[in-house]
Write a protein that holds these residues in place. Structure first.
Motif, PDB file in Angstrom:
ATOM      1  N   ILE A 176      61.335  30.602 -52.027  1.00 11.31           N
ATOM      2  CA  ILE A 176      62.390  30.039 -51.864  1.00 11.31           C
ATOM      3  C   ILE A 176      63.417  30.966 -51.537  1.00 11.31           C
ATOM      4  CG2 ILE A 176      64.050  28.630 -52.859  1.00 11.31           C
ATOM      5  CD1 ILE A 176      61.963  27.134 -54.352  1.00 11.31           C
ATOM      6  N   TYR A 177      63.496  31.955 -52.296  1.00  9.17           N
ATOM      7  CA  TYR A 177      64.562  33.037 -51.978  1.00  9.17           C
ATOM      8  C   TYR A 177      64.334  33.491 -50.512  1.00  9.17           C
ATOM      9  CZ  TYR A 177      65.321  33.411 -56.966  1.00  9.17           C
ATOM     10  OH  TYR A 177      65.643  32.988 -58.277  1.00  9.17           O
ATOM     11  N   LEU A 178      63.352  33.819 -50.087  1.00  5.25           N
ATOM     12  CA  LEU A 178      63.244  34.433 -48.740  1.00  5.25           C
ATOM     13  C   LEU A 178      63.379  33.426 -47.838  1.00  5.25           C
ATOM     14  CD1 LEU A 178      59.976  36.535 -48.410  1.00  5.25           C
ATOM     15  CD2 LEU A 178      62.193  37.100 -48.188  1.00  5.25           C
ATOM     16  N   SER A 179      63.368  31.996 -47.879  1.00  7.54           N
ATOM     17  CA  SER A 179      63.403  30.933 -46.910  1.00  7.54           C
ATOM     18  C   SER A 179      65.177  30.712 -46.814  1.00  7.54           C
ATOM     19  CB  SER A 179      62.718  29.610 -47.285  1.00  7.54           C
ATOM     20  OG  SER A 179      63.468  28.925 -48.600  1.00  7.54           O
ATOM     21  N   LEU A 180      65.585  31.017 -47.804  1.00  7.63           N
ATOM     22  CA  LEU A 180      67.204  31.053 -47.718  1.00  7.63           C
ATOM     23  C   LEU A 180      67.757  32.170 -47.228  1.00  7.63           C
ATOM     24  CD1 LEU A 180      67.612  29.531 -51.405  1.00  7.63           C
ATOM     25  CD2 LEU A 180      68.096  28.219 -49.218  1.00  7.63           C
ATOM     26  N   GLY A 181      66.943  33.103 -47.012  1.00  8.59           N
ATOM     27  CA  GLY A 181      67.314  34.626 -46.393  1.00  8.59           C
ATOM     28  C   GLY A 181      68.146  35.314 -47.275  1.00  8.59           C
ATOM     29  N   SER A 182      67.426  35.190 -48.607  1.00  7.56           N
ATOM     30  CA  SER A 182      68.195  35.894 -49.717  1.00  7.56           C
ATOM     31  C   SER A 182      67.062  36.473 -50.491  1.00  7.56           C
ATOM     32  CB  SER A 182      68.928  34.774 -50.510  1.00  7.56           C
ATOM     33  OG  SER A 182      69.371  35.421 -51.855  1.00  7.56           O
ATOM     34  N   PHE A 183      67.503  37.432 -51.642  1.00  6.78           N
ATOM     35  CA  PHE A 183      66.323  37.969 -52.334  1.00  6.78           C
ATOM     36  C   PHE A 183      66.690  37.913 -54.000  1.00  6.78           C
ATOM     37  CE2 PHE A 183      67.044  40.617 -48.649  1.00  6.78           C
ATOM     38  CZ  PHE A 183      65.556  40.415 -47.995  1.00  6.78           C
ATOM     39  N   GLY A 184      66.764  36.618 -54.206  1.00  6.72           N
ATOM     40  CA  GLY A 184      67.346  36.319 -55.621  1.00  6.72           C
ATOM     41  C   GLY A 184      68.494  35.073 -55.494  1.00  6.72           C
ATOM     42  N   PRO A 185      68.717  34.945 -57.038  1.00  8.47           N
ATOM     43  CA  PRO A 185      69.813  33.794 -57.112  1.00  8.47           C
ATOM     44  C   PRO A 185      71.404  34.468 -56.602  1.00  8.47           C
ATOM     45  CG  PRO A 185      69.184  34.482 -59.204  1.00  8.47           C
ATOM     46  CD  PRO A 185      68.117  35.085 -58.168  1.00  8.47           C
ATOM     47  N   ASP A 186      71.978  33.617 -56.091  1.00  8.69           N
ATOM     48  CA  ASP A 186      73.435  34.096 -55.693  1.00  8.69           C
ATOM     49  C   ASP A 186      74.020  35.062 -56.329  1.00  8.69           C
ATOM     50  OD1 ASP A 186      73.277  32.817 -53.130  1.00  8.69           O
ATOM     51  OD2 ASP A 186      74.361  31.136 -53.781  1.00  8.69           O
ATOM     52  N   TYR A 187      73.899  34.835 -57.927  1.00  7.80           N
ATOM     53  CA  TYR A 187      74.603  35.663 -58.777  1.00  7.80           C
ATOM     54  C   TYR A 187      73.944  37.017 -59.071  1.00  7.80           C
ATOM     55  CZ  TYR A 187      71.375  33.911 -62.298  1.00  7.80           C
ATOM     56  OH  TYR A 187      70.219  33.432 -62.809  1.00  7.80           O
ATOM     57  N   ASP A 188      72.800  37.166 -58.542  1.00 10.04           N
ATOM     58  CA  ASP A 188      71.806  38.351 -58.940  1.00 10.04           C
ATOM     59  C   ASP A 188      70.957  38.743 -57.582  1.00 10.04           C
ATOM     60  OD1 ASP A 188      70.867  40.424 -60.606  1.00 10.04           O
ATOM     61  OD2 ASP A 188      69.803  39.235 -61.380  1.00 10.04           O
ATOM     62  N   LYS A 189      71.596  38.777 -56.850  1.00  8.97           N
ATOM     63  CA  LYS A 189      70.566  39.009 -55.371  1.00  8.97           C
ATOM     64  C   LYS A 189      70.446  40.574 -55.147  1.00  8.97           C
ATOM     65  CE  LYS A 189      73.472  36.808 -52.370  1.00  8.97           C
ATOM     66  NZ  LYS A 189      74.104  36.053 -51.472  1.00  8.97           N
ATOM     67  N   LEU A 190      69.409  40.942 -54.774  1.00 12.68           N
ATOM     68  CA  LEU A 190      69.119  42.093 -54.656  1.00 12.68           C
ATOM     69  C   LEU A 190      69.766  42.606 -53.357  1.00 12.68           C
ATOM     70  CD1 LEU A 190      65.209  42.495 -54.727  1.00 12.68           C
ATOM     71  CD2 LEU A 190      66.747  43.211 -56.377  1.00 12.68           C
ATOM     72  N   VAL A 191      70.393  43.829 -53.021  1.00 12.88           N
ATOM     73  CA  VAL A 191      70.997  44.007 -51.874  1.00 12.88           C
ATOM     74  C   VAL A 191      70.321  45.338 -51.231  1.00 12.88           C
ATOM     75  CG1 VAL A 191      73.352  44.960 -50.989  1.00 12.88           C
ATOM     76  CG2 VAL A 191      73.152  43.342 -52.873  1.00 12.88           C
TER      77      VAL A 191
END
Ligand code: AMP
Length: 589
Positions: free
Chosen positions: A42-57
């Motif tokens: 799910i995170y990857l499909s949203l182009g993200s690495f974690g929930p919004d409040y704790d995303k890997l940067v």
């Protein structure tokens, strides 16, 4: 799930029919995912690495990947660069390098599909992102991690792996798409509860994992305030006249100042850990050490508070302009700016106190508790309210607000039903704004969809922007105007630099546009725009259900970049445009 299988799903989501059947495709994917794959998928499909409040940067940019690809393949950097310019996308570049060319030693592994010896799982690939997010990694160490994964990937997998590294998957999958897919997977009747759990946890992947492992009972158990984790803020509907408020509020209401600053959610856990959150679930904890210190000093209970932080002139006891507050957005030299730009928080809500959630209580009860909880101090004060049952008071207060150069007023329902509704644009709260130009009564928060290159003095930067609104029903962005005025040279330079990072080669699937700008962008940057009138338009694509067209005439950037809002929720909606135009449409049809 194997990463190769996951990439097949992503490929399906990208093609024409996949785009139309996203919910169905995600639903099928859900049925094949192992429990441990749900979050990565799910995170990857949203182009993200974690929930919004704790995303890997990861902080990885295309340019760095060009160097990495050159090192991994042995192909000279200049050649890689010109191939990149040809493809325009680092994922397409990696995919094509992989299938088309064959050279040298390590390079053999890299290029030939047949040399793939080990099929990687989705979790294994996802782990590499966590490794890359570690602070202080050298560029060589990063290339090593990427190379280890890369050498086991097929061409198609490389396309998505490299896109994911730069956060540019851009499938058009949103949290709302996952909510719909989960409801389809579970039971359509569960959609509302799934959505509510998402607003309470700010983590759609956690909700999905819980729904699949523990069913709806598990999901319901998530529906409480998690102190330390931001809750989606409740936001207001807009109205354009005092009289209009009667459509939504029958009895008594509270009128408050609409403070012109940043929304802030303040959390203090029972063991004293304080975190501060923006409306986008981004951390403000480091940005506002003065607020952090005040909360640490003033409270010994667990609390979640909601309010607006503004720049404040303590000497003259005055709220300062929004632009002054934006100086506090800097990432560096925070100590300096804390001194230069003092702030004050106007608190208007309390969501939790000492183990008890407050969100289901009516507004006056919440305010009573809030007032009791906040000790005398300078930096955090409870907003004042004016109680009334007469809509004319709203008009009078708006006039007042205009005279004192305030943004407008907020009107809040005081009935027993008027609870706090996380993540909702609720009719329990109404915003009534005053535009200083006195033409249109309101400003619009529009997203940059595209841009045209500047000419003359503006050569070298984007000079005109194609701005859009959001249609929640069709989940589509429609073009609303071209915007070229109100920008300083610095604004244009800064915007151009940022836009180059989110440029996409083709018009995104959820964009409805007839005009074709010089460049298209991923929907991300929201600007506040004022205008002289709304009129019909032969070129822009905002239409109501009767087919009536709407566009902004003489739009002007107010200078206010809405970094505190995110897409699509923070973008002015089609419904709002239709409503505003009832009062202010001066155009020709
Ligand atoms: P807008 O940013 O125009 O969508 O207006 C909604 C925003 O107004 C909220 O998200 C808050 O950040 C802000 N706001 C300012 N004053 C208040 C208030 N008294 N009550 C609620 N929200 C407020």
């Amino acid at each position: 799930m194997l990463f190769s299988k996951y990439c097949e799903y992503l490929e399906e989501l990208q093609n024409e029919s996949g785009r139309l059947n996203m919910i169905e495709t995600l639903n099928r994917m859900l049925s094949e995912l192992e429990l441990s794959d749900i979050k990565p998928a799910i995170y990857l499909s949203l182009g993200s690495f974690g929930p919004d409040y704790d995303k890997l940067v990861l902080g990885i940019k295309d340019k760095f990947l060009l160097t990495a690809l050159s090192k991994l393949t042995g192909i000279p950097g200049s050649e890689i660069k010109s191939l990149y310019e040809k493809y325009g996308d680092v994922g397409d570049l990696a995919e094509n390098l992989s299938t088309k060319i064959g050279v040298q030693t390590r390079v053999d592994d890299f290029f030939s599909d047949e040399t793939v010896n080990r099929e990687l799982s989705l979790s294994k690939v996802y782990e590499s992102f966590s490794k890359l997010a570690k602070e202080g990694l050298s560029n060589n160490a990063k290339i090593e991690i990427i190379g280890d994964i890369d050498s086991n990937l097929s061409a198609l997998e490389k396309k998505y792996y490299y896109r994911a590294l730069v956060g540019k998957l851009r499938l058009g999958v949103k949290e709302s798409t996952w909510i719909a897919a989960l409801a389809k997977y579970n039971d359509e009747g569960d959609k509302e509860e799934i959505e509510y759990a998402y607003h309470m946890t700010s983590d759609i992947a956690l909700v999905a994992e819980t729904a699949i492992s523990n069913g709806m009972e598990g999901v319901r158990a998530l529906c409480h305030v998690h102190v330390g984790t931001p809750i989606h803020s409740m936001v207001a509907q807009r109205i354009s006249s005092g009289e209009e408020l009667r459509k939504w509020i029958q009895g008594e209401f509270a009128i408050e100042n609409k403070y012109d600053g940043y929304r802030i959610q303040i959390h203090r856990t029972s063991n004293g850990i304080v975190t501060l959150w923006s409306r986008n679930q981004e951390s403000y904890t480091n940005q506002f050490p003065d607020i952090l210190e005040a909360v640490e000093k003033l409270f010994n209970k667990s609390v979640v508070l909601d309010g607006e932080v503004v720049a404040y002139d303590y000497e003259n006891d005055k709220v300062q302009n929004f632009n002054i507050l934006t100086q506090r957005s800097r990432k560096y030299g925070i100590e300096e700016t804390v001194k230069q730009v003092p702030v004050r928080v106007f608190l208007f809500d309390i969501l939790h106190i000492d183990g008890k959630d407050m969100i289901k209580h009516p507004y006056l009860t919440r305010r009573e508790v809030l007032k009791k909880v906040i000790p005398e101090n300078d930096i955090m004060v409870v907003s004042d309210i004016f109680r009334s049952s007469d809509p004319e008071d709203a008009d009078l207060q708006l006039l007042n607000a205009k005279e004192t150069n305030q943004e407008g007023i907020m009107i809040k329902d005081l009935s027993e039903e008027a609870i706090y509704e996380p993540g909702k644009r609720s009719f329990f709260w109404l915003k009534y704004k005053a535009d200083y130009s006195n033409n249109l009564s309101d400003t619009f928060d529009l997203v940059i969809m595209g841009a045209k290159h500047g000419k003359g003095k503006r050569a070298g930067v984007f000079g005109t922007f194609l701005m859009g609104i959001y249609d929640r029903v069709q989940e589509t962005y429609h073009t609303f105007c071209y915007l070229g005025s109100g920008f300083s040279e610095k604004d244009l330079e800064e915007l151009t630099a940022e836009l180059n990072d989110i440029r996409v080669e083709e018009k995104p699937a959820d964009y409805d546009s007839v005009v074709v700008p010089d460049a298209w962008f991923f929907p991300h940057i929201i600007l506040e725009v004022s205008a002289a009138e709304i009129s019909d338009s032969p070129v822009h694509t905002v239409r109501d259900s009767d087919g009536k067209a709407y566009a902004l005439r003489f739009p002007r950037y107010t200078g206010k970049r809405r970094t505190d809002k995110s897409v699509p929720d923070g973008v002015t909606t089609l419904d709002e445009v239709v409503e505003i135009s009832k009062h202010f449409r001066i155009g020709s049809n």
